[in-house]
Design an enzyme around this catalytic site. Sequence first.
Site, PDB file in Angstrom:
ATOM      1  N   LYS A 181       0.892  -1.172   0.000  1.00 46.89           N
ATOM      2  CA  LYS A 181       0.000   0.000   0.000  1.00 46.89           C
ATOM      3  C   LYS A 181       0.923   1.212   0.000  1.00 46.89           C
ATOM      4  CE  LYS A 181      -1.943   2.987   1.941  1.00 46.89           C
ATOM      5  NZ  LYS A 181      -1.711   4.401   1.550  1.00 46.89           N
ATOM      6  N   GLU A 257       9.920   1.593  10.738  1.00 44.79           N
ATOM      7  CA  GLU A 257      10.890   2.680  10.584  1.00 44.79           C
ATOM      8  C   GLU A 257      10.078   3.964  10.658  1.00 44.79           C
ATOM      9  OE1 GLU A 257      12.860   1.641   6.919  1.00 44.79           O
ATOM     10  OE2 GLU A 257      13.840  -0.057   7.859  1.00 44.79           O
ATOM     11  N   CYS A 291      13.891  11.105   6.548  1.00 45.53           N
ATOM     12  CA  CYS A 291      13.744  10.729   7.956  1.00 45.53           C
ATOM     13  C   CYS A 291      15.061  10.886   8.702  1.00 45.53           C
ATOM     14  CB  CYS A 291      13.249   9.292   8.060  1.00 45.53           C
ATOM     15  SG  CYS A 291      14.328   8.153   7.185  1.00 45.53           S
ATOM     16  N   GLU A 393       8.808  16.526  14.959  1.00 46.57           N
ATOM     17  CA  GLU A 393       9.336  16.371  13.606  1.00 46.57           C
ATOM     18  C   GLU A 393       8.557  17.277  12.639  1.00 46.57           C
ATOM     19  OE1 GLU A 393       8.346  12.767  11.403  1.00 46.57           O
ATOM     20  OE2 GLU A 393      10.455  12.590  10.877  1.00 46.57           O
TER      21      GLU A 393
HETATM   22  P1  NAD Z   1       2.351   8.440   7.258  1.00 51.54           P
HETATM   23  O1  NAD Z   1       2.510   7.659   8.511  1.00 51.54           O
HETATM   24  O2  NAD Z   1       1.359   9.534   7.234  1.00 51.54           O
HETATM   25  O3  NAD Z   1       1.936   7.475   6.055  1.00 51.54           O
HETATM   26  C1  NAD Z   1       2.723   6.366   5.706  1.00 51.54           C
HETATM   27  C2  NAD Z   1       1.837   5.302   5.103  1.00 51.54           C
HETATM   28  O4  NAD Z   1       0.954   4.793   6.096  1.00 51.54           O
HETATM   29  C3  NAD Z   1       0.958   5.788   3.958  1.00 51.54           C
HETATM   30  O5  NAD Z   1       0.945   4.803   2.959  1.00 51.54           O
HETATM   31  C4  NAD Z   1      -0.398   5.939   4.626  1.00 51.54           C
HETATM   32  O6  NAD Z   1      -1.482   5.836   3.751  1.00 51.54           O
HETATM   33  C5  NAD Z   1      -0.372   4.781   5.598  1.00 51.54           C
HETATM   34  N1  NAD Z   1      -1.285   4.891   6.744  1.00 51.54           N
HETATM   35  C6  NAD Z   1      -1.684   6.017   7.389  1.00 51.54           C
HETATM   36  N2  NAD Z   1      -2.511   5.692   8.426  1.00 51.54           N
HETATM   37  C7  NAD Z   1      -2.610   4.333   8.431  1.00 51.54           C
HETATM   38  C8  NAD Z   1      -3.305   3.400   9.254  1.00 51.54           C
HETATM   39  N3  NAD Z   1      -4.057   3.783  10.284  1.00 51.54           N
HETATM   40  N4  NAD Z   1      -3.176   2.090   8.967  1.00 51.54           N
HETATM   41  C9  NAD Z   1      -2.416   1.663   7.943  1.00 51.54           C
HETATM   42  N5  NAD Z   1      -1.740   2.508   7.117  1.00 51.54           N
HETATM   43  C10 NAD Z   1      -1.826   3.828   7.364  1.00 51.54           C
HETATM   44  O7  NAD Z   1       3.809   8.930   6.864  1.00 51.54           O
HETATM   45  P2  NAD Z   1       4.204   9.872   5.631  1.00 51.54           P
HETATM   46  O8  NAD Z   1       3.686  11.233   5.926  1.00 51.54           O
HETATM   47  O9  NAD Z   1       3.827   9.189   4.366  1.00 51.54           O
HETATM   48  O10 NAD Z   1       5.790   9.847   5.716  1.00 51.54           O
HETATM   49  C11 NAD Z   1       6.535  10.740   6.504  1.00 51.54           C
HETATM   50  C12 NAD Z   1       6.925  10.085   7.814  1.00 51.54           C
HETATM   51  O11 NAD Z   1       7.675   8.904   7.538  1.00 51.54           O
HETATM   52  C13 NAD Z   1       7.819  10.938   8.671  1.00 51.54           C
HETATM   53  O12 NAD Z   1       7.429  10.818  10.009  1.00 51.54           O
HETATM   54  C14 NAD Z   1       9.193  10.310   8.481  1.00 51.54           C
HETATM   55  O13 NAD Z   1      10.108  10.511   9.520  1.00 51.54           O
HETATM   56  C15 NAD Z   1       8.830   8.880   8.351  1.00 51.54           C
HETATM   57  N6  NAD Z   1       9.897   8.147   7.664  1.00 51.54           N
HETATM   58  C16 NAD Z   1      10.701   7.311   8.404  1.00 51.54           C
HETATM   59  C17 NAD Z   1      11.732   6.626   7.790  1.00 51.54           C
HETATM   60  C18 NAD Z   1      12.644   5.717   8.586  1.00 51.54           C
HETATM   61  O14 NAD Z   1      13.368   4.953   7.961  1.00 51.54           O
HETATM   62  N7  NAD Z   1      12.640   5.756   9.902  1.00 51.54           N
HETATM   63  C19 NAD Z   1      11.943   6.790   6.424  1.00 51.54           C
HETATM   64  C20 NAD Z   1      11.120   7.653   5.712  1.00 51.54           C
HETATM   65  C21 NAD Z   1      10.083   8.315   6.350  1.00 51.54           C
END
Ligand code: NAD
Length: 489
Positions: A181, A257, A291, A393
């Site tokens: 997804k 992550e 991130c 963040e």
């Molecule tokens: P997000 O958590 O909003 O979304 C990530 C994914 O999760 C999307 O596909 C979204 O549709 C899905 N999602 C959202 N709510 C959900 C739920 N309740 N159940 C299942 N899936 C759900 O994150 P984002 O805004 O897409 O990405 C940015 C974030 O990702 C930042 O916090 C960043 O730090 C983090 N990030 C971490 C790493 C790492 O390696 N630690 C790498 C890249 C990004």
Amino acid sequence: MNSTPQTRLFIQGEFVPASSGRRFQNTNPINGTLVSEVHEASRADVDAAVKAAQAALRGDWGRMAVEARTAMLHAVANEIARRFDDFLQAEIADTGKPRSIAGHIDIPRGAANFKTFADIVKNVPTESFHLDTPDGRGALNYGVRVPKGVIGVISPWNLPLLLMTWKVGPALACGNTVVVKPSEETPSTATLLGEVMNSVGVPAGVYNVVHGFGPDSAGEWLTQHPDVNAITFTGETRTGEAIMRAAAKGVRPVSFELGGKNAGVVFADADFEAAVDGISRSAFANTGQVCLGTERVYVERSIFDRFTQALKKKAEGFVFGDPMDPATTMGPVVSREHHEKVLGYFAQAREQGAQIVAGGGIPQLPAHYQNGYWVQPTIWTGLPPESNVLTEEIFGPCVHLQPFDTEEEAITQANNSPYGLATTIWTQDLSRAHRVAGKINVGITWINCWFLRDLRTSFGGQGLSGIGREGGVHSLEFYTELRNVCVKL
Ligand code: NAD
């Protein structure tokens, strides 16, 4: 007739419309224009994708020898490389990131993720112990790794192909099947990868893609699905908490992550130019949407003013514009929603009395970029440590600089966060570098560099930044079950 490009689901080796009949718009962040209509999966579509993935486990994929399976993943990598321009354009249309980033990082790493894990799986042995007890009994124990099953992969928008394949590569190399997804903001490259899977002969059902959102949509339905055997997720910490609750039903394993609020530490003895350049990249690369980026940097007082001025020059040197133009070095942030979030933090920093060294708003750009989500690279000083701008963040091109006097003080400040993903330390004193690295509570420490990744090493965070480690053999820990067989001798 509707001529808008359609981004469909990929289930059982076919591009299919969503049975919900619902579509959402994928827009280009540089100017807000429509990229495609994305088909929003229904719960029945998610169920069909999971069923296809379960069936593929029992079919050809499950029976395939490791040699053939890993050769196929090399073919996937080669096909991504052959269709480099298609992937590049799709990634750029979804994210607005400059070609200099997408072409050097996102797409090549997308291919490398398949090759690296195919090679690791082929070459990593399992354990074996010869037991010899004092009373004369003996046994041979050996480990066998088997796939976990169907892996639910939930990925974010900041490095879409790279972070998605970082999970799909090892999952498939280990013999699992996947339902992905991708982020609703960046659905294109995951969909394009379906074409690659078909063209190199990956059996139908091994790789499936469902589109949609999180709560009450494809993300939630996938993570709740009882036939998804494990979930790997990259994204926000709060989303991780929701997914953990979903995974609790059925006690299914998770690998997370998550977010970060990473600190950089610059000592006065650092190679000054290298440190300025490194911190500029860690704060502003990919418009700050990494991130591992640093949003808090602690600089030894004797070089603080000079460092601040040098970083200001870097921040003001970024070039906005057409992502395909090689001169462009900074794109917009990914979406209207994220634009509002980042600008909201800019306003709070002002209200809380930050000194704005550089940026702080929206850049002046030609009219055709007016509806895009552009932000100036921004540097602040003077915020109190308890400011939410320094604890939450932001995920934008912004950094706060603060002076320090002693090594201990720098370590205490760097550790002043519930997150624990990454840090970057700049010093030419090797003993100090190792000493400080040992005391900062993060999963990844870079010394005199940033974002220099060796895919064989562990990757992940502690505290609010995640659960588990992926990378190298650590990915095998998550994507396989290790069984022990004990033979009495
Ligand atoms: P997000 O958590 O909003 O979304 C990530 C994914 O999760 C999307 O596909 C979204 O549709 C899905 N999602 C959202 N709510 C959900 C739920 N309740 N159940 C299942 N899936 C759900 O994150 P984002 O805004 O897409 O990405 C940015 C974030 O990702 C930042 O916090 C960043 O730090 C983090 N990030 C971490 C790493 C790492 O390696 N630690 C790498 C890249 C990004």
